[in-house]
Motif scaffolding. Structure first.
Motif, mmCIF file in Angstrom:
data_model
loop_
_atom_site.group_PDB
_atom_site.id
_atom_site.type_symbol
_atom_site.label_atom_id
_atom_site.label_comp_id
_atom_site.label_asym_id
_atom_site.label_seq_id
_atom_site.Cartn_x
_atom_site.Cartn_y
_atom_site.Cartn_z
ATOM 1 N N PHE A 19 29.337 30.296 20.492
ATOM 2 C CA PHE A 19 28.183 30.418 19.609
ATOM 3 C C PHE A 19 28.347 29.340 18.550
ATOM 4 C CE2 PHE A 19 28.373 34.582 21.509
ATOM 5 C CZ PHE A 19 27.049 34.978 21.634
ATOM 6 N N ILE A 20 27.345 28.472 18.424
ATOM 7 C CA ILE A 20 27.382 27.361 17.483
ATOM 8 C C ILE A 20 27.003 27.857 16.091
ATOM 9 C CG2 ILE A 20 26.460 25.061 16.963
ATOM 10 C CD1 ILE A 20 28.058 25.268 19.591
ATOM 11 N N ALA A 21 27.774 27.464 15.094
ATOM 12 C CA ALA A 21 27.499 27.870 13.712
ATOM 13 C C ALA A 21 26.178 27.275 13.255
ATOM 14 C CB ALA A 21 28.621 27.400 12.799
ATOM 15 N N GLY A 22 25.421 28.061 12.527
ATOM 16 C CA GLY A 22 24.143 27.585 12.030
ATOM 17 C C GLY A 22 23.609 28.499 10.950
ATOM 18 N N ALA A 23 22.567 28.019 10.312
ATOM 19 C CA ALA A 23 21.918 28.802 9.267
ATOM 20 C C ALA A 23 20.663 29.420 9.857
ATOM 21 C CB ALA A 23 21.564 27.914 8.089
ATOM 22 N N PHE A 24 20.608 30.735 9.857
ATOM 23 C CA PHE A 24 19.384 31.402 10.265
ATOM 24 C C PHE A 24 19.246 32.708 9.518
ATOM 25 C CE2 PHE A 24 22.448 32.934 13.464
ATOM 26 C CZ PHE A 24 22.204 34.296 13.491
ATOM 27 N N VAL B 224 20.606 28.997 24.306
ATOM 28 C CA VAL B 224 20.956 28.532 22.962
ATOM 29 C C VAL B 224 21.616 29.709 22.271
ATOM 30 C CG1 VAL B 224 20.051 27.752 20.757
ATOM 31 C CG2 VAL B 224 19.055 26.894 22.886
ATOM 32 N N ARG B 225 22.864 29.531 21.839
ATOM 33 C CA ARG B 225 23.609 30.610 21.183
ATOM 34 C C ARG B 225 24.051 30.138 19.808
ATOM 35 N NH1 ARG B 225 25.800 30.875 26.647
ATOM 36 N NH2 ARG B 225 24.950 32.730 27.637
ATOM 37 N N VAL B 226 23.657 30.889 18.781
ATOM 38 C CA VAL B 226 24.014 30.534 17.411
ATOM 39 C C VAL B 226 24.632 31.738 16.712
ATOM 40 C CG1 VAL B 226 22.311 28.695 17.117
ATOM 41 C CG2 VAL B 226 21.673 31.029 16.606
ATOM 42 N N VAL B 227 25.551 31.452 15.783
ATOM 43 C CA VAL B 227 26.167 32.474 14.947
ATOM 44 C C VAL B 227 25.873 32.099 13.500
ATOM 45 C CG1 VAL B 227 28.413 31.275 14.931
ATOM 46 C CG2 VAL B 227 28.300 33.710 14.354
ATOM 47 N N ARG B 228 25.548 33.102 12.707
ATOM 48 C CA ARG B 228 25.275 32.835 11.289
ATOM 49 C C ARG B 228 26.610 32.687 10.573
ATOM 50 N NH1 ARG B 228 21.147 36.378 7.780
ATOM 51 N NH2 ARG B 228 22.400 38.060 8.600
ATOM 52 N N GLY B 229 26.898 31.467 10.149
ATOM 53 C CA GLY B 229 28.164 31.199 9.476
ATOM 54 C C GLY B 229 28.463 29.716 9.453
ATOM 55 N N TYR B 230 29.712 29.397 9.120
ATOM 56 C CA TYR B 230 30.128 28.011 8.962
ATOM 57 C C TYR B 230 30.963 27.502 10.122
ATOM 58 C CZ TYR B 230 28.607 28.905 4.214
ATOM 59 O OH TYR B 230 27.856 29.247 3.119
ATOM 60 N N ASP B 231 31.496 28.403 10.950
ATOM 61 C CA ASP B 231 32.379 28.005 12.043
ATOM 62 C C ASP B 231 31.841 28.515 13.370
ATOM 63 O OD1 ASP B 231 34.353 26.812 10.324
ATOM 64 O OD2 ASP B 231 35.025 28.843 9.814
ATOM 65 N N ASP B 232 32.003 27.695 14.406
ATOM 66 C CA ASP B 232 31.676 28.148 15.757
ATOM 67 C C ASP B 232 32.640 29.264 16.138
ATOM 68 O OD1 ASP B 232 29.980 25.984 15.648
ATOM 69 O OD2 ASP B 232 31.028 24.815 17.177
ATOM 70 N N ILE B 233 32.190 30.150 17.017
ATOM 71 C CA ILE B 233 33.072 31.201 17.524
ATOM 72 C C ILE B 233 32.980 31.234 19.040
ATOM 73 C CG2 ILE B 233 32.900 32.636 15.448
ATOM 74 C CD1 ILE B 233 31.053 34.531 17.133
ATOM 75 N N VAL B 234 34.033 31.747 19.659
ATOM 76 C CA VAL B 234 34.025 32.031 21.091
ATOM 77 C C VAL B 234 34.123 33.543 21.211
ATOM 78 C CG1 VAL B 234 35.216 31.738 23.282
ATOM 79 C CG2 VAL B 234 35.088 29.830 21.672
ATOM 80 N N ALA B 235 33.077 34.153 21.756
ATOM 81 C CA ALA B 235 33.009 35.607 21.851
ATOM 82 C C ALA B 235 32.635 36.003 23.274
ATOM 83 C CB ALA B 235 31.985 36.160 20.856
ATOM 84 N N THR B 236 33.038 37.186 23.660
ATOM 85 C CA THR B 236 32.764 37.693 24.999
ATOM 86 C C THR B 236 31.466 38.485 25.002
ATOM 87 O OG1 THR B 236 35.138 37.821 25.412
ATOM 88 C CG2 THR B 236 33.703 39.050 26.912
ATOM 89 N N LEU B 237 30.617 38.193 25.983
ATOM 90 C CA LEU B 237 29.355 38.909 26.128
ATOM 91 C C LEU B 237 29.586 40.248 26.824
ATOM 92 C CD1 LEU B 237 27.018 35.993 27.298
ATOM 93 C CD2 LEU B 237 27.385 36.856 24.985
ATOM 94 N N GLU B 238 28.620 41.137 26.683
ATOM 95 C CA GLU B 238 28.697 42.428 27.355
ATOM 96 C C GLU B 238 28.565 42.248 28.866
ATOM 97 O OE1 GLU B 238 24.366 41.699 26.487
ATOM 98 O OE2 GLU B 238 26.254 41.373 25.443
ATOM 99 N N SER B 239 28.997 43.233 29.627
ATOM 100 C CA SER B 239 28.995 43.130 31.092
ATOM 101 C C SER B 239 27.586 43.161 31.672
ATOM 102 C CB SER B 239 29.836 44.255 31.703
ATOM 103 O OG SER B 239 29.281 45.506 31.346
ATOM 104 N N THR B 240 26.590 43.532 30.880
ATOM 105 C CA THR B 240 25.207 43.589 31.361
ATOM 106 C C THR B 240 24.352 42.447 30.811
ATOM 107 O OG1 THR B 240 24.623 45.072 29.537
ATOM 108 C CG2 THR B 240 25.266 46.097 31.633
#
Length: 179
Positions: A70-75, A43-59
């Motif tokens: 990352f799905i936009a959500g309130a947390f 489950v991946r969430v981002v604090r905000g109003y818009d979903d984002i596509v972001a790259t994870l670290e290599s580890t």
């Protein structure tokens, strides 16, 4: 003093530029989290109003080095402090949780494996990787779920048994130790 933040994020926090935004993300993982195709998921969430596509670290534990959504959500959360004789804790509250998140958490109930949480900050101008190296990985405990929100406490796993210093000095990596 050692800092975990990359220079760009430190500058954004210090100067608060109009054209850039710091994005806080959480990734919640458990072996029982399975997608519709039977594959492990997170489950991946981002604090905000818009979903984002972001790259994870290599580890990263899942999808290392890949671009994920990352799905936009309130947390809300509080970054853990480091005080003597206390285990650092991250208090997390996810508001207006979706049925998907609730279903995943219900799958984890009764399982022995811990629920893992990773906090990663990103900059809106640079989604090529998290702005903290390494990201904060914690174990989620004391989880409560109701129709409006999910709350929990995340702690560093077994911080009291971490080796210090974390780097072991051996003759193969430090030849100056041999006489």
């Amino acid at each position: 003093m050692v800092t975990l933040y990359k220079q760009a994020l430190a500058e954004a926090y210090a100067s608060n530029p109009v054209n850039d935004v710091a994005l806080d993300t959480l990734e919640i993982r458990h072996p029982a989290f399975i997608d519709d195709f039977g594959n492990p998921t997170a489950v991946r969430v981002v604090r905000g109003y818009d979903d984002i596509v972001a790259t994870l670290e290599s580890t990263a534990p899942m999808n290392a080095g890949q671009a994920v959504t990352f799905i936009a959500g309130a947390f809300n959360f509080t970054i853990p402090g480091y005080k003597e004789a206390q285990i650092p804790q991250l208090q997390i509250t996810l508001d207006n949780v979706s049925l998907e998140i609730t279903a995943h958490l219900e799958q984890a109930i009764g399982q022995l494996a811990p629920i893992e949480v990773t906090y990663r900050p990103y900059l809106l101008s640079d989604l090529s990787g998290p702005q903290m190296d390494p990201p904060i990985n914690m174990l989620l405990t004391n989880v409560t779920v109701d129709v409006f929100q999910v709350t929990g406490t995340a702690t560093l796993n077994d911080v009291h048994n971490w080796p210090f210093p974390s780097q072991v000095y051996r003759p193969d990596t430090f030849p100056g130790l041999l006489r």
